[in-house]
Scaffold this motif. Structure first.
Motif, PDB file in Angstrom:
ATOM      1  N   ALA A 148      -6.954  14.515  22.598  1.00 56.72           N
ATOM      2  CA  ALA A 148      -6.098  14.461  21.415  1.00 56.72           C
ATOM      3  C   ALA A 148      -4.832  14.597  21.605  1.00 56.72           C
ATOM      4  O   ALA A 148      -3.870  14.449  22.698  1.00 56.72           O
ATOM      5  CB  ALA A 148      -6.062  16.535  21.061  1.00 56.72           C
ATOM      6  N   MET A 172       0.815  24.693  19.770  1.00 54.28           N
ATOM      7  CA  MET A 172       0.021  23.528  20.348  1.00 54.28           C
ATOM      8  C   MET A 172      -0.724  24.444  21.247  1.00 54.28           C
ATOM      9  O   MET A 172      -1.893  24.476  22.000  1.00 54.28           O
ATOM     10  CB  MET A 172       0.699  22.149  20.532  1.00 54.28           C
ATOM     11  N   ALA A 185      -4.476  25.889  21.006  1.00 56.42           N
ATOM     12  CA  ALA A 185      -5.635  25.034  22.413  1.00 56.42           C
ATOM     13  C   ALA A 185      -5.795  26.450  22.823  1.00 56.42           C
ATOM     14  O   ALA A 185      -7.769  26.590  23.742  1.00 56.42           O
ATOM     15  CB  ALA A 185      -4.630  24.181  23.165  1.00 56.42           C
ATOM     16  N   CYS A 190     -10.010  20.964  26.477  1.00 58.48           N
ATOM     17  CA  CYS A 190      -9.593  20.248  24.844  1.00 58.48           C
ATOM     18  C   CYS A 190      -7.716  19.665  25.979  1.00 58.48           C
ATOM     19  O   CYS A 190      -7.500  20.303  26.878  1.00 58.48           O
ATOM     20  CB  CYS A 190      -8.242  20.859  24.048  1.00 58.48           C
ATOM     21  N   TYR A 200      -4.650  17.811  25.730  1.00 56.05           N
ATOM     22  CA  TYR A 200      -3.480  17.346  24.694  1.00 56.05           C
ATOM     23  C   TYR A 200      -2.155  17.866  25.402  1.00 56.05           C
ATOM     24  O   TYR A 200      -1.401  18.003  25.972  1.00 56.05           O
ATOM     25  CB  TYR A 200      -3.588  18.780  23.606  1.00 56.05           C
ATOM     26  N   ALA A 214      -5.159  14.307  16.432  1.00 55.87           N
ATOM     27  CA  ALA A 214      -4.475  15.332  16.048  1.00 55.87           C
ATOM     28  C   ALA A 214      -2.806  15.968  16.627  1.00 55.87           C
ATOM     29  O   ALA A 214      -3.444  15.913  18.046  1.00 55.87           O
ATOM     30  CB  ALA A 214      -5.430  16.751  16.492  1.00 55.87           C
ATOM     31  N   HIS A 215      -1.893  16.162  15.900  1.00 54.71           N
ATOM     32  CA  HIS A 215      -0.851  16.202  16.839  1.00 54.71           C
ATOM     33  C   HIS A 215       0.075  17.202  16.979  1.00 54.71           C
ATOM     34  O   HIS A 215       1.012  17.021  16.564  1.00 54.71           O
ATOM     35  CB  HIS A 215      -0.057  14.435  17.315  1.00 54.71           C
ATOM     36  N   LEU A 240      -4.716  20.259  15.417  1.00 53.65           N
ATOM     37  CA  LEU A 240      -5.374  20.635  16.655  1.00 53.65           C
ATOM     38  C   LEU A 240      -6.573  22.294  15.913  1.00 53.65           C
ATOM     39  O   LEU A 240      -7.922  21.926  16.735  1.00 53.65           O
ATOM     40  CB  LEU A 240      -4.821  20.891  17.575  1.00 53.65           C
TER      41      LEU A 240
END
Length: 486
Positions: free
Chosen positions: A455, A390, A394, A374, A376, A346-347, A352
């Motif tokens: 992630a 993002m 999160a 998480c 990331y 997941a990017h 995500l």
């Protein structure tokens, strides 16, 4: 395959020098030129292929293909070098897709998982030795597996791999088809027997400019394909695709879907659901978790059924399939120690969100007090608008967020992290730029029942940083840290 003067001329659609009697191979990389082969000088994003003509000639290139004349070289001037590369690659490899049944899968999220599910189904039906797979994660030719360079390789790699598959006795091939692969003519000339669309969310805007161009690029796969076409009706772009391309069938939760998902439920370490098909209902069980993976399994199953798959074989294959590399991949070393650590590719904010939704469900099933932690970040030299998104996702779905470095490329990792942090709840967020230390930090905080999600990199084994590339594989790093901790 050796192409004579007339065959090369026909493939390119332009005149070539009379001195060129034949061409035995084609490449866009001057380092890969073989004597008697053709070199295509592509105007690249960072360099112009014309600058490498001298090296190509030194290695024995019989023909140079470029968008302008190159003095001192046998040149065929074409209007589009990439299209020329694709057309010649198809011909010099003997049009391999015409000897195979190629299943194309496209979309923003779910391409790789859907590809693996379909490959598992085809392997169960026709034998692993007769099936092939080309994905972001790896290339599978019968029993042979190798790491992939990118989601969809350049045309010589795509056609060369398909040719290898023909020689190896492969009959059915799943080809993960990215928007880059379509937009940059990497799959031009490939004959698709069936096509699947998963969804479309914000990504690759640096290449396409707009979501409309992104969608229209994806739609080309359905325009090329003359066989069964399946589209996710629960996605807005999927509905549009079904409306615009005659004969397209649909799958999803929505009423009226040709292949409808019903009674989805988590059972043990997997998911069970009913797939209502035009021929009746099937009870499917998959080891994959999450609503989005149910869609991936449903789409792959639908396209297999439309291509004549036996239902009993399909049901057994879906239940028996293994994990998909880097897609909600549960790290065995963590499970052995009573922990739940998941690695996922997941990017994007949408990707995500989907992963963290499943992580919350898994955590809830383990303990009422279980937390989601998480790790990331966001890539450099890419769409900057998604960075704060993002952070927002999160902070909304994870109890603890650790922002770290993804593929920074030429950008400053600290600057990227700061942009991600603008969307995050800083009271529950830490910034640890060193990716290994960020994972260590997450594992150190994890307690019984907690779920740690790492992630962004998924299956990838290289991290692209301003100072150069370094080897890095999230699942391996997690394992190394846990083993070192005992």
């Amino acid at each position: 395959m050796l192409l004579d003067h007339a065959a090369v001329t026909e493939a390119l659609g332009v005149a070539i020098p009379e001195s060129v009697t034949s061409v035995s191979a084609v490449t866009h990389d001057s380092r890969d030129v073989v004597p008697g082969g053709a070199f295509v000088a592509i105007p690249g994003f960072l360099a112009d292929g014309v600058d490498f003509v001298p090296q190509a000639m030194e290695r024995g290139a019989a023909l140079v293909i470029a968008e302008r004349d190159v003095p001192g070289a046998p040149v065929a001037v074409v209007p589009d070098a990439r299209r020329a590369l694709a057309r010649l690659a198809v011909e010099v490899t003997g049009r391999p897709s015409e000897k195979l049944t190629v299943y194309g899968i496209t979309g923003t999220n779910g391409k790789t998982t859907s590809s693996y599910v379909l490959h598992a189904i085809l392997s169960a039906a026709y034998g692993a030795e007769h099936t092939g797979l080309m994905t972001t994660a790896e290339i599978v030719v019968g029993a042979e597996r190798e790491a992939a360079v990118r989601t969809t390789g350049e045309a010589p790699l795509v056609q060369g791999t398909l040719s290898r598959m023909v020689e190896a006795g492969v009959q059915h091939v799943v080809l993960e088809t990215s928007s880059h692969g379509i937009h940059l003519d990497r799959v031009l000339g490939t004959r698709y027997a069936a096509a699947l669309f998963t969804n479309l969310t914000r990504d690759h805007i640096d290449l396409h400019g707009t979501m409309e161009d992104y969608y229209l690029t994806k739609r080309k796969l359905f325009e090329w394909c003359k066989g069964p076409r399946l589209s996710n009706v629960d996605d807005g772009y999927g509905r549009r695709l079904a409306e615009e391309i005659p004969g397209t069938l649909t799958f999803g939760l929505a009423e009226g879907a040709d292949y409808r998902i019903v009674n989805e439920r988590v059972e043990g370490a997997g998911t069970t659901f009913e797939l209502h098909t035009p021929s009746g209902a099937l009870d499917l069980r998959t080891p994959l978790l999450g609503d989005y993976n149910v869609h991936n399994v449903a789409g792959a199953s639908a396209i297999a059924l439309e291509m004549g798959m036996d239902t009993d074989v399909l049901v057994r294959a879906v239940e028996a399939m293994g994990q998909v590399p880097g897609r909600f991949e549960r790290v065995p070393a963590a499970l052995e120690r009573g922990l739940e650590v998941v690695v996922d590719y997941a990017h994007t904010d949408i990707g995500l969100e989907a992963v963290l939704d499943v992580a919350r469900e898994v955590a809830g099933s383990r303990s009422a007090n279980a937390r989601v932690i998480c790790v990331y970040g966001a890539a450099g030299d890419r769409d900057k608008a998604k960075r704060p998104l993002m952070g927002q996702v999160a902070s909304r779905l994870a109890d603890i967020g650790i922002i770290t470095t993804d593929d920074a490329y030429s950008e400053d990792p600290q600057a990227i992290a700061d942009e991600v942090a603008t969307g995050a709840d800083l009271s529950r967020t830490a910034i640890v730029l060193d990716r290994r230390k960020a994972i260590e930090h997450a594992l150190a905080q994890a307690g019984p029942g907690d779920v740690v999600v790492v992630a962004g990199k998924g299956h990838e084994r290289v991290q692209h940083l301003p100072d150069g590339d370094v080897e890095f594989h999230d699942a391996t790093v997690v394992t190394e840290i846990l083993v070192a901790r005992g």
